[in-house]
Design an enzyme around this catalytic site. Structure first.
Site, PDB file in Angstrom:
ATOM      1  N   SER A 252      49.931  50.746  45.735  1.00 27.97           N
ATOM      2  CA  SER A 252      50.536  49.545  46.320  1.00 27.97           C
ATOM      3  C   SER A 252      50.773  48.478  45.263  1.00 27.97           C
ATOM      4  CB  SER A 252      49.632  48.981  47.435  1.00 27.97           C
ATOM      5  OG  SER A 252      48.446  48.488  46.853  1.00 27.97           O
TER       6      SER A 252
ATOM      7  N   ILE B 223      51.672  45.831  42.467  1.00 29.16           N
ATOM      8  CA  ILE B 223      52.140  45.936  41.084  1.00 29.16           C
ATOM      9  C   ILE B 223      51.985  47.368  40.578  1.00 29.16           C
ATOM     10  CG2 ILE B 223      51.710  45.118  38.742  1.00 29.16           C
ATOM     11  CD1 ILE B 223      50.386  42.624  39.993  1.00 29.16           C
ATOM     12  N   GLY B 224      50.895  48.022  40.990  1.00 37.79           N
ATOM     13  CA  GLY B 224      50.620  49.382  40.537  1.00 37.79           C
ATOM     14  C   GLY B 224      51.696  50.360  40.978  1.00 37.79           C
TER      15      GLY B 224
ATOM     16  N   ASP C  58      37.742  56.230  43.916  1.00 41.45           N
ATOM     17  CA  ASP C  58      37.208  54.971  44.445  1.00 41.45           C
ATOM     18  C   ASP C  58      36.415  54.309  43.324  1.00 41.45           C
ATOM     19  OD1 ASP C  58      35.897  52.872  45.568  1.00 41.45           O
ATOM     20  OD2 ASP C  58      35.206  53.967  47.343  1.00 41.45           O
TER      21      ASP C  58
ATOM     22  N   ASN D 122      44.584  49.179  36.659  1.00 35.91           N
ATOM     23  CA  ASN D 122      45.295  48.179  37.457  1.00 35.91           C
ATOM     24  C   ASN D 122      44.592  47.798  38.759  1.00 35.91           C
ATOM     25  OD1 ASN D 122      47.963  46.965  38.753  1.00 35.91           O
ATOM     26  ND2 ASN D 122      47.283  48.626  40.101  1.00 35.91           N
TER      27      ASN D 122
ATOM     28  N   THR E  91      33.926  46.959  41.154  1.00 36.21           N
ATOM     29  CA  THR E  91      35.255  47.569  41.275  1.00 36.21           C
ATOM     30  C   THR E  91      36.140  47.227  40.079  1.00 36.21           C
ATOM     31  OG1 THR E  91      35.101  47.278  43.662  1.00 36.21           O
ATOM     32  CG2 THR E  91      37.291  47.757  42.765  1.00 36.21           C
TER      33      THR E  91
ATOM     34  N   SER F 139      43.482  38.606  34.579  1.00 39.59           N
ATOM     35  CA  SER F 139      44.127  37.545  35.338  1.00 39.59           C
ATOM     36  C   SER F 139      43.845  36.231  34.650  1.00 39.59           C
ATOM     37  CB  SER F 139      43.571  37.497  36.760  1.00 39.59           C
ATOM     38  OG  SER F 139      44.028  36.331  37.385  1.00 39.59           O
TER      39      SER F 139
ATOM     40  N   TYR G 230      26.487  32.987  45.064  1.00 41.43           N
ATOM     41  CA  TYR G 230      27.759  33.728  45.020  1.00 41.43           C
ATOM     42  C   TYR G 230      28.954  32.846  45.360  1.00 41.43           C
ATOM     43  CZ  TYR G 230      31.245  37.362  46.026  1.00 41.43           C
ATOM     44  OH  TYR G 230      32.377  38.148  46.038  1.00 41.43           O
TER      45      TYR G 230
HETATM   46  N1  LIG Z   1      49.017  39.609  42.575  1.00 40.36           N
HETATM   47  C1  LIG Z   1      48.656  38.681  41.706  1.00 40.36           C
HETATM   48  O1  LIG Z   1      49.083  37.525  41.818  1.00 40.36           O
HETATM   49  C2  LIG Z   1      47.734  39.009  40.573  1.00 40.36           C
HETATM   50  C3  LIG Z   1      47.401  37.993  39.668  1.00 40.36           C
HETATM   51  C4  LIG Z   1      46.536  38.294  38.616  1.00 40.36           C
HETATM   52  C5  LIG Z   1      46.022  39.569  38.474  1.00 40.36           C
HETATM   53  N2  LIG Z   1      46.337  40.545  39.380  1.00 40.36           N
HETATM   54  C6  LIG Z   1      45.755  41.866  39.208  1.00 40.36           C
HETATM   55  O2  LIG Z   1      46.734  42.865  39.302  1.00 40.36           O
HETATM   56  C7  LIG Z   1      46.148  44.082  39.779  1.00 40.36           C
HETATM   57  C8  LIG Z   1      47.007  44.677  40.884  1.00 40.36           C
HETATM   58  O3  LIG Z   1      46.975  43.826  42.011  1.00 40.36           O
HETATM   59  P1  LIG Z   1      48.104  43.745  43.116  1.00 40.36           P
HETATM   60  O4  LIG Z   1      48.489  42.312  43.190  1.00 40.36           O
HETATM   61  O5  LIG Z   1      49.132  44.752  42.904  1.00 40.36           O
HETATM   62  O6  LIG Z   1      47.227  44.017  44.434  1.00 40.36           O
HETATM   63  P2  LIG Z   1      47.198  45.231  45.468  1.00 40.36           P
HETATM   64  O7  LIG Z   1      48.541  45.487  46.015  1.00 40.36           O
HETATM   65  O8  LIG Z   1      46.085  44.915  46.408  1.00 40.36           O
HETATM   66  O9  LIG Z   1      46.814  46.437  44.537  1.00 40.36           O
HETATM   67  C9  LIG Z   1      45.510  46.699  44.162  1.00 40.36           C
HETATM   68  C10 LIG Z   1      45.275  48.174  44.278  1.00 40.36           C
HETATM   69  O10 LIG Z   1      43.934  48.444  43.905  1.00 40.36           O
HETATM   70  C11 LIG Z   1      43.402  49.344  44.835  1.00 40.36           C
HETATM   71  N3  LIG Z   1      41.957  49.282  44.927  1.00 40.36           N
HETATM   72  C12 LIG Z   1      41.180  48.272  45.352  1.00 40.36           C
HETATM   73  N4  LIG Z   1      39.898  48.642  45.347  1.00 40.36           N
HETATM   74  C13 LIG Z   1      39.860  49.914  44.911  1.00 40.36           C
HETATM   75  C14 LIG Z   1      38.828  50.858  44.708  1.00 40.36           C
HETATM   76  N5  LIG Z   1      37.543  50.567  44.967  1.00 40.36           N
HETATM   77  N6  LIG Z   1      39.150  52.080  44.260  1.00 40.36           N
HETATM   78  C15 LIG Z   1      40.430  52.411  44.022  1.00 40.36           C
HETATM   79  N7  LIG Z   1      41.454  51.572  44.198  1.00 40.36           N
HETATM   80  C16 LIG Z   1      41.175  50.333  44.650  1.00 40.36           C
HETATM   81  C17 LIG Z   1      44.030  48.955  46.147  1.00 40.36           C
HETATM   82  O11 LIG Z   1      43.903  50.010  47.049  1.00 40.36           O
HETATM   83  P3  LIG Z   1      43.596  49.739  48.601  1.00 40.36           P
HETATM   84  O12 LIG Z   1      44.902  49.431  49.230  1.00 40.36           O
HETATM   85  O13 LIG Z   1      42.981  51.019  49.061  1.00 40.36           O
HETATM   86  O14 LIG Z   1      42.650  48.581  48.675  1.00 40.36           O
HETATM   87  C18 LIG Z   1      45.459  48.687  45.716  1.00 40.36           C
HETATM   88  O15 LIG Z   1      46.230  49.862  45.673  1.00 40.36           O
HETATM   89  C19 LIG Z   1      44.728  43.721  40.194  1.00 40.36           C
HETATM   90  O16 LIG Z   1      43.838  44.114  39.187  1.00 40.36           O
HETATM   91  C20 LIG Z   1      44.776  42.226  40.283  1.00 40.36           C
HETATM   92  O17 LIG Z   1      43.516  41.639  40.067  1.00 40.36           O
HETATM   93  C21 LIG Z   1      47.215  40.287  40.412  1.00 40.36           C
END
Ligand SMILES: NC(=O)c1ccc[n+]([C@@H]2O[C@H](COP(=O)([O-])OP(=O)(O)OC[C@H]3O[C@@H](n4cnc5c(N)ncnc54)[C@H](OP(=O)(O)O)[C@@H]3O)[C@@H](O)[C@H]2O)c1
Ligand SMILES: *C1O[C@H](CO)[C@@H](O)[C@H](O)[C@H]1NC(C)=O
Ligand SMILES: *[C@@H]1O[C@H](CO)[C@@H](O)[C@H](O)[C@H]1NC(C)=O
Length: 323
Positions: A43, A45-46, A92, A119, A140, A174, A196
């Protein structure tokens, strides 16, 4: 990159900027000799990163905990590009056991490994412990990837040696790494529930990612391995990442809409750092909007990076001994 270029999308020294998309920054690049793993490639960015790497010819493995979502993402890519080489494998990251099983299955496939994109991530989740008893965002975002990278590193070094092609690791950090606990990493109370903060725990995990990229980069250079490792901030993109803070982010977006990117733009920095020939040999560097950027003073602290390295190894060893 200045605030102005962030808003206007004006390109920086690399020729790219915040408005560049993943397709634009990889235009004309032939990746057909490369194999890549993208964690969390189902999902956000990935998924876009997987699509564009496959478009450039790479063989891509989506590492995901939700296999149904991953297979859907693969299906969408194949509908657009019938020649795409995409595989799905279960991972996971919050479980050290699952990380080891993933690495074993991947290694059993006997493929080369040129690119590892760390990612996957979770953001701002309520206090929770992983199955290994470690605070969930640290477990994670950082520890799972730390373990994964270590288990795949020998394979990456061997691929680089045998093919003469530089290996690349990219860690999704980030800008939030700047907003962490005062001491950076809370070594003596990593699982402390009373203090926390969901925001600071995210910042801490993203700081850990940069520190580790820097430490591993130093180790690889010392060994003379042809593998680089860099970390990136992808920008602000509305994805599932916001599931624990959806309302907050919607409100924030109203006031900061000029800073937000779409998903193709969000995947640009990752794809640029993973594929662009101009970054040959560049390692231990932090990127934002496809340009080099200065990380926080904590993130460039070598002592802290070494301490985190040993701390992470200890956590993994004790979790694996208990299992
Ligand atoms: N979006 C932003 O504005 C932003 C800004 C700075 C940094 N980032 C970084 O960019 C990266 C991608 O984020 P995104 O925005 O594309 O969010 P996203 O759509 O939520 O993508 C994150 C992915 O990581 C997977 N994931 C989460 N926990 C996991 C686990 N325990 N094992 C395996 N996979 C897992 C999620 O799978 P599930 O659907 O199963 O949870 C999802 O496919 C992240 O590292 C995030 O911190 C994003
Ligand atoms: C990112 O890079 C480091 C290398 O420094 C690696 O050891 C680590 O496992 C990767 N992931 C994280 C989250 O630090
Ligand atoms: C390392 O990789 C680069 C880029 O792929 C390549 O040009 C170089 O020859 C490689 N170096 C070694 C020692 O294999």
């Amino acid at each position: 990159m200045s605030l102005i270029s962030l808003i206007t999308g004006k390109p920086g020294p690399s020729g790219f900027g915040s408005a560049s998309t993943a397709e634009q920054v990889t235009e004309g690049i032939d990746a057909s000799h490369l194999t890549a793993i993208v964690t969390g490639g189902a999902s956000g960015i990935g998924a876009e990163t997987v699509r564009v790497l496959a478009l450039r010819g790479a063989h891509v493995i989506i590492a995901a905990r939700n296999l149904e979502a991953a297979n859907n993402a693969k299906q969408l890519i194949l509908e657009e590009n019938g020649a795409a080489r995409v595989d799905v494998l279960k991972l996971d990251l919050s479980s050290l056991k699952s990380v080891r099983e993933f690495a074993d299955s991947f290694l059993a496939m006997d493929l080369p490994l040129n690119i590892l994109l760390n990612n996957a991530g979770v953001m701002f989740c309520p206090y929770q412990l992983s199955e290994d008893g470690i605070e969930m965002q640290f477990a994670t975002n950082h520890l799972g990837h730390f373990h994964l990278t270590n288990l795949l590193l020998e394979k990456m070094k061997r691929t680089a040696r045998e093919t003469g092609v530089e290996g690349r690791i990219v860690n999704l950090s980030s800008i939030a790494h700047k907003h962490t606990y005062d001491e950076g990493i809370q070594f003596d109370k990593i699982n402390d529930q009373s203090g926390y903060s969901d925001k600071k725990a995210y910042g801490q995990s993203k700081l850990a990612i940069i520190l580790h990229a820097n430490e591993l980069s130093r180790r690889l250079q010392a060994e003379g391995a042809n593998v680089t490792i860099n970390s990136v901030h992808p920008g602000l993109i509305m994805t599932n990442l916001m599931r624990h803070s959806f309302l907050l982010m919607q409100i924030l977006k109203v006031f900061t809409y000029i800073f937000w990117k779409n998903v193709p733009q969000g995947a640009a920095t990752t794809c640029y750092v993973a594929l662009h020939p101009s970054l040959k040999g560049v390692t231990g560097t932090y990127f934002l909007d496809c340009n080099k950027f200065t990380a926080s003073p904590l993130a460039t602290n070598e002592e802290l990076a070494k301490k985190l390295w040993d701390f992470s190894n200890k956590l993994i060893n004790s979790a694996e001994q208990r299992a």
